[in-house]
Design an enzyme around this catalytic site. Structure first.
Site, PDB file in Angstrom:
ATOM      1  CB  SER A  22      -0.894   0.000   1.250  1.00 37.77           C
ATOM      2  OG  SER A  22      -1.780  -1.093   1.199  1.00 37.77           O
ATOM      3  CG  ASP A  28      -4.158  32.699 -22.092  1.00 39.25           C
ATOM      4  OD1 ASP A  28      -4.860  33.239 -21.227  1.00 39.25           O
ATOM      5  OD2 ASP A  28      -4.169  33.062 -23.277  1.00 39.25           O
ATOM      6  CB  SER A  51     -12.989  22.653 -11.865  1.00 41.67           C
ATOM      7  OG  SER A  51     -12.845  21.308 -11.454  1.00 41.67           O
ATOM      8  CG  HIS A  76      -2.881  31.996 -26.343  1.00 40.93           C
ATOM      9  ND1 HIS A  76      -3.583  31.766 -25.184  1.00 40.93           N
ATOM     10  CD2 HIS A  76      -2.928  30.840 -27.047  1.00 40.93           C
ATOM     11  CE1 HIS A  76      -4.036  30.521 -25.179  1.00 40.93           C
ATOM     12  NE2 HIS A  76      -3.645  29.939 -26.299  1.00 40.93           N
ATOM     13  N   GLY A  82       6.131  46.075  -2.636  1.00 41.97           N
ATOM     14  CA  GLY A  82       5.524  44.747  -2.581  1.00 41.97           C
ATOM     15  C   GLY A  82       6.542  43.669  -2.305  1.00 41.97           C
TER      16      GLY A  82
END
Length: 489
Positions: free
Chosen positions: A168, A180, A196, A265, A432
């Site tokens: 296992s 993109d 997703s 792109h 930043g």
């Protein structure tokens, strides 16, 4: 030979759907799945390899452009023949739609960068060219089948090593990096038909060409991962204007003609490659509610995971909701820039109001300087506070001095003209990358004066304020003692 180490999926242009199988069956809280979990969640279609049409080319660092060896699902001897190493990382590169029916030029460049970063890794290129060279909507429809092919392949590969070990074995978390992903046919698709957060333990997405109305832009506009990064707002990339792309074609030949269309792109891929080859110049992205807020410099905090590295070294932070993050870049590699929020209040004796005013800002730090950075102030009004984002490609270190110059109006440049003037007492600048906040005061007197066409207003780091805060801390320590002392009494 006991397991297949973590796999990273790198896909471009079309979303490649990795359905069910071991990827989405893993509970988010545990981040691990045992062999029994994998077997229990396996479905019959996952073990049926007869319908796989995609080919899996095992690439080498010596010949990154050549298909010298294929790992064939259902033929375990090909795993050994291709010298697959189960004890190291595996990168699975998935190309997108193609007009020529050939691999894009970035594929071998990415492979080489992956091997340079991790020489022991496995790099596998998914070849679905026969389906990818169809009419665009037709190829888009094929991506779900390609995703099923990839899911079956990875499941079969994992099972081969687990079964050989006869034990296992935990499946390490893996990642899906989408560059993109396409907008047409996917912008309004449900989670089962598009990328997703459920498709991997960690899904990060770079959006670089989302210009246009939803479902018509080349890249998908909505967030579809755990972290969705929108470089330069995600709509259009610097250096990809018509003039630059035509110049590229003129200097390098017709083979780059397609860059006129796909420059922005394809920038997503090159940003990822940049993160591999320029480890010492990792770009940062910042979580923000909108592009407009980011452009005002209001989102440069790193507290509570509000910032992250871009590309290969991203911190894999899973959240219930997608995190939209923004960043600026240069127009060439290395793409890293340094982000600053500049906050300034404009005083004046008379009421003044302007729009789209050109200014130049010069920054001076302990490591260097960057002079005459152009910026267009969208509004310039008396008794208002402005906040805006400024970037530089130079690491100038801790800031020491700042200059503001209001460029003259070419229509009103007579020597006898009395220029309008704003009074500025202080500048507040937040970095930043350094997460520092510094207050700058007028170098001479209470105010510096910003006049159109006049000399630069000069501001220096506020030493008095630093000294004052230090004195306050010493006074508090003297009056109340240290927190350590209080806790021991």
């Amino acid at each position: 030979m006991g397991r297949v180490s973590s796999a990273c999926f790198i896909s471009w242009m079309y979303l490649v759907y990795i359905s069910s199988g071991f990827a989405t069956s893993i509970e988010p809280a545990s981040e691990f799945s045992t062999f029994n979990n994998i077997m229990e969640n396996a479905t019959e279609w996952m073990t049926d390899l007869s319908d796989i049409e995609s080919k899996f080319s095992f690439r080498t660092s010596e010949e990154p452009e050549d298909d010298l060896c294929y790992i064939v699902p259902g033929q375990p001897e090909t795993i050994k023949e291709c010298n697959f190493n189960p004890d190291t990382k595996t990168f699975i590169v998935i190309h997108g739609w193609t007009v020529t029916g050939m691999f894009e030029s970035w594929v071998p460049i990415l492979e080489t960068a992956l091997y340079d970063r991790d020489p022991t890794a496995n790099v596998i290129v998914v070849d679905w060219l026969s389906r990818a060279q169809q009419h665009s909507p037709t190829s888009a429809a094929y991506t779900k089948l390609v995703g099923r092919n990839v899911a079956k392949f990875v499941y079969w590969l994992q099972m081969e090593f687990v079964l050989c070990a006869a034990a296992s074995v935990g499946l390490q978390p893996w990642r899906s990096c989408s560059m993109d992903p396409a907008g047409p046919s996917f912008e309004y698709a449900d989670a089962q038909s598009t990328l997703s957060p459920d498709d991997a333990l960690f899904v990060d997405v770079l959006h670089t060409n989302t210009r246009g109305s939803p479902d018509r832009s080349i890249g998908i506009q909505r967030p579809v991962g755990h972290i969705d990064i929108y470089p330069n707002g995600g709509t259009f990339q610097p250096g990809c204007d018509l003039q630059n792309t035509v110049l590229m074609v003129a200097t390098s030949g017709l083979r780059n003609m397609d860059q006129i269309v796909k420059c922005s792109h394809e920038r997503s891929i090159h940003l990822f490659i940049d993160s591999l080859v320029n480890q010492d110049q990792e770009s940062m992205a910042y979580r923000c509610s909108s592009k407009d807020s980011f452009n005002k410099g209001m989102c440069l905090s790193c507290r509570k995971n509000r910032c992250n590295k871009v590309g290969y070294g991203v911190n894999k932070i899973r959240t219930r909701r997608s995190s939209k993050m923004y960043m600026k870049t240069r127009n060439v590699m290395p793409y890293k820039v340094f982000h600053y929020q500049v906050k300034v209040h404009f005083f004046g004796k008379t009421k003044l109001s302007y729009t789209d005013q050109p200014i130049k800002i010069s920054l001076y730090g302990i490591h260097g300087e960057k002079e005459n950075i152009p910026y267009i102030l969208p509004a310039l009004n008396t008794n208002t506070t402005m906040s805006f984002l400024l970037t530089t490609d130079t690491d100038i270190g801790e800031l020491l001095m700042v200059k503001l110059l209001w460029e003259k109006d070419t229509l009103i440049s007579w020597p006898w003209w009395n220029p309008d003037t704003f009074h500025i007492r202080k500048l507040r600048i937040k970095s930043g990358e350094r997460q520092s906040k510094i207050i700058f005061s007028a170098k001479e007197g209470e105010f510096s004066y910003l006049s159109r066409g006049g000399e630069a207003a000069v501001f220096v780091k506020e030493k008095e304020a630093q000294s004052s805060r230090k004195n306050q801390r010493l006074h508090k320590l003297k009056m109340h003692g240290s927190s350590f002392k209080q806790s021991t009494e």
